[in-house]
Design a protein around this motif. Structure first.
Motif, PDB file in Angstrom:
ATOM      1  N   THR A   1      39.784  25.192  69.991  1.00 14.64           N
ATOM      2  CA  THR A   1      40.844  24.816  69.046  1.00 14.64           C
ATOM      3  C   THR A   1      40.401  25.028  67.597  1.00 14.64           C
ATOM      4  O   THR A   1      41.175  25.508  66.766  1.00 14.64           O
ATOM      5  CB  THR A   1      41.223  23.331  69.228  1.00 14.64           C
ATOM      6  OG1 THR A   1      41.718  23.138  70.548  1.00 14.64           O
ATOM      7  CG2 THR A   1      42.258  22.877  68.209  1.00 14.64           C
TER       8      THR A   1
ATOM      9  N   ALA B   1      38.969  27.271  61.848  1.00 13.18           N
ATOM     10  CA  ALA B   1      39.825  26.244  61.240  1.00 13.18           C
ATOM     11  C   ALA B   1      39.416  26.053  59.781  1.00 13.18           C
ATOM     12  O   ALA B   1      38.236  26.193  59.432  1.00 13.18           O
ATOM     13  CB  ALA B   1      39.682  24.920  61.987  1.00 13.18           C
TER      14      ALA B   1
ATOM     15  N   GLY C   1      43.626  19.407  64.582  1.00 13.56           N
ATOM     16  CA  GLY C   1      43.127  20.141  65.741  1.00 13.56           C
ATOM     17  C   GLY C   1      42.916  19.222  66.936  1.00 13.56           C
ATOM     18  O   GLY C   1      43.290  19.557  68.065  1.00 13.56           O
TER      19      GLY C   1
ATOM     20  N   LEU D   1      44.677  26.285  69.212  1.00 15.14           N
ATOM     21  CA  LEU D   1      44.142  27.198  68.201  1.00 15.14           C
ATOM     22  C   LEU D   1      45.269  27.964  67.518  1.00 15.14           C
ATOM     23  O   LEU D   1      45.314  28.060  66.287  1.00 15.14           O
ATOM     24  CB  LEU D   1      43.156  28.172  68.857  1.00 15.14           C
ATOM     25  CG  LEU D   1      42.737  29.407  68.061  1.00 15.14           C
ATOM     26  CD1 LEU D   1      41.937  29.025  66.836  1.00 15.14           C
ATOM     27  CD2 LEU D   1      41.945  30.365  68.943  1.00 15.14           C
TER      28      LEU D   1
ATOM     29  N   GLN E   1      46.239  27.550  63.607  1.00  9.96           N
ATOM     30  CA  GLN E   1      46.177  28.700  62.697  1.00  9.96           C
ATOM     31  C   GLN E   1      47.517  28.933  62.008  1.00  9.96           C
ATOM     32  O   GLN E   1      47.567  29.284  60.828  1.00  9.96           O
ATOM     33  CB  GLN E   1      45.700  29.946  63.445  1.00  9.96           C
ATOM     34  CG  GLN E   1      44.258  29.900  63.857  1.00  9.96           C
ATOM     35  CD  GLN E   1      43.308  29.747  62.688  1.00  9.96           C
ATOM     36  OE1 GLN E   1      43.451  30.405  61.660  1.00  9.96           O
ATOM     37  NE2 GLN E   1      42.357  28.854  62.828  1.00  9.96           N
TER      38      GLN E   1
END
Length: 164
Positions: free
Chosen positions: A99, A103, A113, A153, A157
């Motif tokens: 994840t 980041a 997350g 993820l 994003q």
């Protein structure tokens, strides 16, 4: 020394065994309630150690955590005699690491997350639920959390693109 518990499956494990120690998320999977959430929390210090690494090193260690997880989870499940026992949380650790790939820095992104991963891990939208139900062994234990990590993820994003 075996883990004392009313859960007979746990009596077959020992925190002194490195495979069991990792499978149980450094002991976090022994939480009486919400072991998956505690396992995900146990991933945070590991993530914080890995966050300063370059992206290739972070990806390599995350891939290693997934590949090792196939064996770690499979071995612990076999030792317990139970497929995907709730105390096995290495899959949650790997899922949070996925994840958090690339980041943005900051606690808010870690919290987002974490929340996204727990959301997808608990809700298990298709095909996560199907994989969780149909795939056995260490791969089966890991794959639903790997996919939950990938879904998280992507969402993280997208949020970072618009808000970071």
């Amino acid at each position: 020394m075996n883990i004392l518990s009313k859960d007979k499956a746990l009596t077959h494990l020992s925190l002194k065994n490195p495979i069991h120690f990792l499978a149980l998320g450094f002991g976090s999977g022994l939480a009486a309630k919400a072991p998956g959430t505690f396992g995900t929390l146990a991933a945070i210090p590991l993530f914080l150690l890995m966050a300063p690494l370059s992206l290739p090193w972070y990806l390599a260690l995350t891939l290693l955590s997934v590949l090792a997880g196939f064996y770690i989870c499979d071995k612990a499940a076999k030792d317990m005699g139970v497929h995907d026992h709730g105390a096995i949380v290495w899959d949650e650790i790997a899922g949070l690491l996925i994840t958090m790939i690339a980041a943005p820095a900051g606690w808010i992104w870690l919290v987002v997350g974490f929340a996204l991963f727990r959301f997808f891990d608990i809700l298990k939208p298709w095909p996560i639920r199907w994989l969780d139900a149909k795939v056995e062994g260490g791969f089966g234990i890991m794959i639903d959390d790997v996919l939950a990590g990938i879904f998280s993820l992507i969402c993280l994003q997208v949020l970072a693109y618009y808000f970071a």
